[in-house]
Design a protein around this motif. Sequence first.
Motif, mmCIF file in Angstrom:
data_model
loop_
_atom_site.group_PDB
_atom_site.id
_atom_site.type_symbol
_atom_site.label_atom_id
_atom_site.label_comp_id
_atom_site.label_asym_id
_atom_site.label_seq_id
_atom_site.Cartn_x
_atom_site.Cartn_y
_atom_site.Cartn_z
ATOM 1 N N VAL A 129 0.995 -1.215 0.105
ATOM 2 C CA VAL A 129 0.088 -0.088 -0.125
ATOM 3 C C VAL A 129 1.028 1.173 0.093
ATOM 4 O O VAL A 129 0.448 2.348 -0.418
ATOM 5 C CB VAL A 129 -1.054 0.263 1.058
ATOM 6 N N GLU A 130 2.187 1.007 0.412
ATOM 7 C CA GLU A 130 3.018 2.267 0.375
ATOM 8 C C GLU A 130 3.576 2.591 -0.961
ATOM 9 O O GLU A 130 4.267 3.720 -1.234
ATOM 10 C CB GLU A 130 4.000 1.903 1.555
ATOM 11 N N LEU A 131 3.287 1.587 -1.959
ATOM 12 C CA LEU A 131 3.823 2.020 -3.179
ATOM 13 C C LEU A 131 3.193 2.914 -4.091
ATOM 14 O O LEU A 131 1.894 2.940 -4.029
ATOM 15 C CB LEU A 131 3.969 0.667 -4.118
ATOM 16 N N PRO A 132 3.844 3.554 -4.910
ATOM 17 C CA PRO A 132 2.974 4.604 -5.498
ATOM 18 C C PRO A 132 2.145 3.904 -6.541
ATOM 19 O O PRO A 132 2.244 2.696 -7.016
ATOM 20 C CB PRO A 132 4.052 5.561 -6.472
ATOM 21 N N ASP A 133 1.065 4.566 -7.133
ATOM 22 C CA ASP A 133 0.114 3.966 -8.027
ATOM 23 C C ASP A 133 0.632 4.325 -9.543
ATOM 24 O O ASP A 133 -0.013 5.247 -10.051
ATOM 25 C CB ASP A 133 -1.165 4.425 -7.833
ATOM 26 N N ASP A 134 1.670 3.764 -9.900
ATOM 27 C CA ASP A 134 2.315 3.864 -11.017
ATOM 28 C C ASP A 134 2.892 2.872 -11.592
ATOM 29 O O ASP A 134 2.875 1.705 -11.199
ATOM 30 C CB ASP A 134 3.323 5.179 -11.024
ATOM 31 N N GLY A 137 5.109 1.143 -9.050
ATOM 32 C CA GLY A 137 4.495 0.134 -7.843
ATOM 33 C C GLY A 137 3.839 -0.915 -8.514
ATOM 34 O O GLY A 137 4.008 -2.166 -8.006
ATOM 35 N N ALA A 138 3.375 -0.946 -9.902
ATOM 36 C CA ALA A 138 2.763 -1.981 -10.584
ATOM 37 C C ALA A 138 4.121 -3.006 -10.645
ATOM 38 O O ALA A 138 3.547 -4.149 -10.484
ATOM 39 C CB ALA A 138 2.146 -1.744 -11.905
ATOM 40 N N ARG A 141 4.533 -4.997 -7.356
ATOM 41 C CA ARG A 141 3.456 -5.849 -6.975
ATOM 42 C C ARG A 141 3.391 -6.944 -7.962
ATOM 43 O O ARG A 141 3.247 -8.345 -7.560
ATOM 44 C CB ARG A 141 2.017 -4.899 -7.184
ATOM 45 N N ASP A 142 3.618 -6.847 -8.980
ATOM 46 C CA ASP A 142 3.761 -7.916 -10.151
ATOM 47 C C ASP A 142 4.975 -8.838 -9.460
ATOM 48 O O ASP A 142 4.857 -9.821 -9.755
ATOM 49 C CB ASP A 142 3.971 -7.433 -11.638
#
Length: 162
Positions: A129-134, A137-138, A141-142
């Motif tokens: 959740v701390e990762l940027p939404d870009d 971050g993707a 998450r991957d």
Amino acid sequence: MDQNDADEVMASIGHALELGQAGDRAAARDALTELWHRIGDTGDALHRCTIAHHLADLQDSVADELRWDRRALAAVTDLRNERVQQHDVSLRVRAFLPTLHLNLADGYRRAGDGERARHHLTVASPLAVELPDDGYGAMIRDGFARVTWLLDTGSREPLAAP
């Protein structure tokens, strides 16, 4: 170390990374190792974390990679938001943690230590959740999903080409 010296170290790190991106891994590794020796084991935490994180990616053995990944994670415990924001106002220390734990999980997986790999995935997962939404971050998450799948299949193959 004053702010000008700190900026010079970050610029030197950037130059070393350019060498690696141009295909000269040995020169990049040498430059970062020299910087590590210059700042020392107790130098600026942002420098230690950044250098160790990138040095891990330039190692030829998983054991050496893990040693540098552990140093990066250890350095982040000394790091504060105020310091990282002197370098980039958008950065937060907690956002470093998912990547650092993912790197350790992948290294331990490739070393055949599934228990430690799963420990770092377990720690890293809620920190996503701390990762940027870009794109970055993707990608991280991957990476969680890919390392988990490779761990579940028993693969010790590299996550990505060096």
